[in-house]
Design a protein around this motif. Sequence first.
Motif, mmCIF file in Angstrom:
data_model
loop_
_atom_site.group_PDB
_atom_site.id
_atom_site.type_symbol
_atom_site.label_atom_id
_atom_site.label_comp_id
_atom_site.label_asym_id
_atom_site.label_seq_id
_atom_site.Cartn_x
_atom_site.Cartn_y
_atom_site.Cartn_z
ATOM 1 N N ARG A 568 -11.158 -6.900 3.000
ATOM 2 C CA ARG A 568 -9.758 -6.472 3.081
ATOM 3 C C ARG A 568 -9.535 -5.186 2.302
ATOM 4 N NH1 ARG A 568 -5.745 -9.505 4.714
ATOM 5 N NH2 ARG A 568 -4.361 -8.744 3.060
ATOM 6 N N SER A 569 -10.455 -4.265 2.390
ATOM 7 C CA SER A 569 -10.355 -3.024 1.647
ATOM 8 C C SER A 569 -9.141 -2.204 2.101
ATOM 9 C CB SER A 569 -11.633 -2.211 1.847
ATOM 10 O OG SER A 569 -11.693 -1.132 0.960
ATOM 11 N N PHE A 570 -8.299 -1.787 1.166
ATOM 12 C CA PHE A 570 -7.095 -0.988 1.432
ATOM 13 C C PHE A 570 -6.159 -1.661 2.444
ATOM 14 C CE2 PHE A 570 -10.242 2.395 0.295
ATOM 15 C CZ PHE A 570 -9.637 2.809 -0.884
ATOM 16 N N SER A 571 -6.100 -2.967 2.428
ATOM 17 C CA SER A 571 -5.336 -3.682 3.465
ATOM 18 C C SER A 571 -3.834 -3.450 3.358
ATOM 19 C CB SER A 571 -5.633 -5.184 3.396
ATOM 20 O OG SER A 571 -5.267 -5.708 2.125
ATOM 21 N N GLU A 572 -3.319 -3.087 2.175
ATOM 22 C CA GLU A 572 -1.884 -2.872 1.994
ATOM 23 C C GLU A 572 -1.484 -1.405 2.104
ATOM 24 O OE1 GLU A 572 0.414 -5.309 1.703
ATOM 25 O OE2 GLU A 572 -1.284 -6.641 2.077
ATOM 26 N N LEU A 573 -2.455 -0.522 2.376
ATOM 27 C CA LEU A 573 -2.192 0.914 2.361
ATOM 28 C C LEU A 573 -1.231 1.321 3.473
ATOM 29 C CD1 LEU A 573 -3.390 2.818 0.288
ATOM 30 C CD2 LEU A 573 -5.020 3.593 2.003
ATOM 31 N N ARG A 574 -0.229 2.138 3.116
ATOM 32 C CA ARG A 574 0.770 2.626 4.067
ATOM 33 C C ARG A 574 0.747 4.154 4.184
ATOM 34 N NH1 ARG A 574 4.263 -1.599 5.152
ATOM 35 N NH2 ARG A 574 4.083 -3.364 3.734
#
Length: 818
Positions: A568-574
């Motif tokens: 889940r690498s950088f899964s929250e990145l916007r």
Amino acid sequence: MITWKNGLDCCSWDGVTCDNETGNIIDLDLSYSCLQGTLRSNSSLFALHHLQSLNLAFNNFCTSPILPELSVFVELRHLNLSYSNFLGLVPIEISFLSKLVLLDLSENYKYDDMIGTQRLKIENTGFKILVQNLTKLRELNLDFIDMSAVLLSSFMNLSSSLMFFSAVECNLQGELLPNIFSLPNLLDLNLDYNDFTVSFPKSNWSRSLESLTLSYTSISSKIPDSIGEFKNLKTSYLSNCILTGSIPSSLVNLTKLTTLDLSQNELIGHIPSFVVKLEQLMDVDLSFNNFTGVLNLGVFLKLKNLQLETLALPSCNLIEFPPFLNSLKMLRELDLSENKIGGQIPTCGEIPSSICKVSSLISLGLARNNLSGSIPQCLGNLANLSSLDLRGQWPEEYFLRLLNLITVDLSNNRFEGPLPIPAPTTQLYFSANNKIGGKVSPLICNATELRILDLSNNSLMGALPECFMSFSKNLSVLNLRMNMIHGVIPRKFAKDNKLRTIDVSRNRFEGTLPRSLLHCENLEVLDLGNNRMKDTFPDWLGTLPKLQVLVLRSNMFYGFVSSPREARSFSELRIFDLSNNNLSGPLPVSYIMKLTAMMYQDKRQGKPQYMGDGYYEDLVMVTMKGLEIRLVKILSVFTSIDLSSNHFGGELPVNIGNLKSLKGLKFSHNNLTGYIPLSTGNLTELEWLDLSSNKFIGMIPQDLADLTSLAFLNLSENQLSGPIPRGRQFNTFNSDSFAMNPRLCGFPLSETCTNNPREIPSWRAILMGYGYGTVGGVSLGYIVLGSRKFEWLTGSLERKGANMRKKWRRNARRSYQR
């Protein structure tokens, strides 16, 4: 519930009260009992048929519904289910409890990142029956319940016995009819933060009303003269109601008034001298209106008992300090900012009404006046002072250390000189947008209570002290953007720190990123753009669980971007910006397709949500629609990817259309090859697309023409071929969007398609396209630009903070009084 043990008489248990004659349990108070779980219909609770009072407040019932089985408590007088995480519909069976005197269902909600805030809800029919049947009701609290379906005409049926009614932030809409102001026994009415208009009665006001709160509604009219009929009114909060006209002289009849808040309206005329007869006044806020003339502060001297605790007169055309300050023995908050006060701040002992004599002061605001001279050292004697706003005059470097301040705001001026060192007790320190120079002193590391440190847009230089990234475990915001700081970023970030935002962009930092950044498990924003950092891509940042904004643009990052280490690498990145570096190798498709936060379209309704909190909102620079834009506020739904001006090769991912919430995509000036994937037509939120200066081949997907939000397109300098699609948005793009693709043809290029002739689109079609692009882009409202707008935002945040403080103070006072 420690005393709840088998073998003991249950009437001796904590929170349990029994009838002395029958032994039946008649009162059950389980508030603050750490109860958790779902309330079920077969609970033994419902066997207590003789209950007269039930309090389940401040527990966690895990979003379970309020059960209709509560109707078995036919003798119930008091029911309190507030702050207990109940959701769903309020059951109509509550209205069967006809003996209820108190009903509190307030503050039941749950926040979810994907769907927003879920609330307890009441329908119009349910509310109408409830108020018709509960004729003995004296206290009704519905704060934060979703009442959007409730017609305000239902308020006509409110019980005449009602004494307390509160429905704060309930999404109420329509017109509030005047009858509610005539309820004969009503003492406290609180309906603020709703979207209704208010019709005041011309007469027949309730003589019993003691507290009236309608802030953040739409009164949109004058204060009627008949308000003077509220003979017992003690507190009146009418802030931000679009009140017009002048303050009526009939307010002089409100002789019991202790609090008057008319701030942030459109009131005009002179501020009347009615205050001389309101001897009980303790809190006055008349700020941010359109008053004319100069307020004669001498009228306050005529008051027999100067008991003011709060005096807020920003933007009231004051030209002098109040001459009665040394008489205000109880004054805690004084705000005289944005006036025309000239000369020096009174020096201790020189003027009898000196600020330094007001020993009770907690908050002092003197921003944006015409003050000059030095700041009196005697302010250091104000032991209770915790908030100081001196924007407009410059303290000496070590002056602030003399004060026991919690909040210091020196921002948005032209101050020069060294950085003032805050006191060890300071929590919020703002000095952005000045000309502060020199090095950051290591003494700042003594301010171990800092939560927000904003030193952005100054002329600070030199290297940061080694302690700078670890001196305060409470620090949540660190903003050093737009200075001239050089050297490496200090290597030590404290474990268990609370950093949420780190912005060191537009400086001269060098070297590599410190691995101790992994200690920042709460980090949401990391902006290192426009520095001189030389490192490989920091893939290890992908393990930070909350990271939403990563900006590494315009540095010297180099090499291949390897495959993700975590599932889940950088899964929250916007916001993902690697532009203008020396990165090479295949396009990092494996990272792009793990950006799961960009795969879900936000369905939340209501007011826009921004990143940040009540004290600080994040800022970031992005390249949007061909322009470098400063987002002074970042909408939580804003998403973009910018990998332009690197040396990436390979093809775009076939299923890039899965990033359904993407607003902007820029891959220009790379060595990308292959076709533009058909799935790009699924990017229905896309507002700008820049694939220029690559080596794309084939035809432009027809579905791109159906993206009604697309306002900017650049496909120039590729090897695309065939006819340019026609459609709403494509009809608005000029030839620059398609230039230097020798095998492209059709409008707006001069080359016609010989095998597939087409008409030139009509101007009507072109205008339709512009219309769709405007709706899709501009109406989203996430762009706040330029220095002019920055002042507006600053003022907005100041007022928001002030409103929050007023609300807390008001609620605390109410709780005490009740």
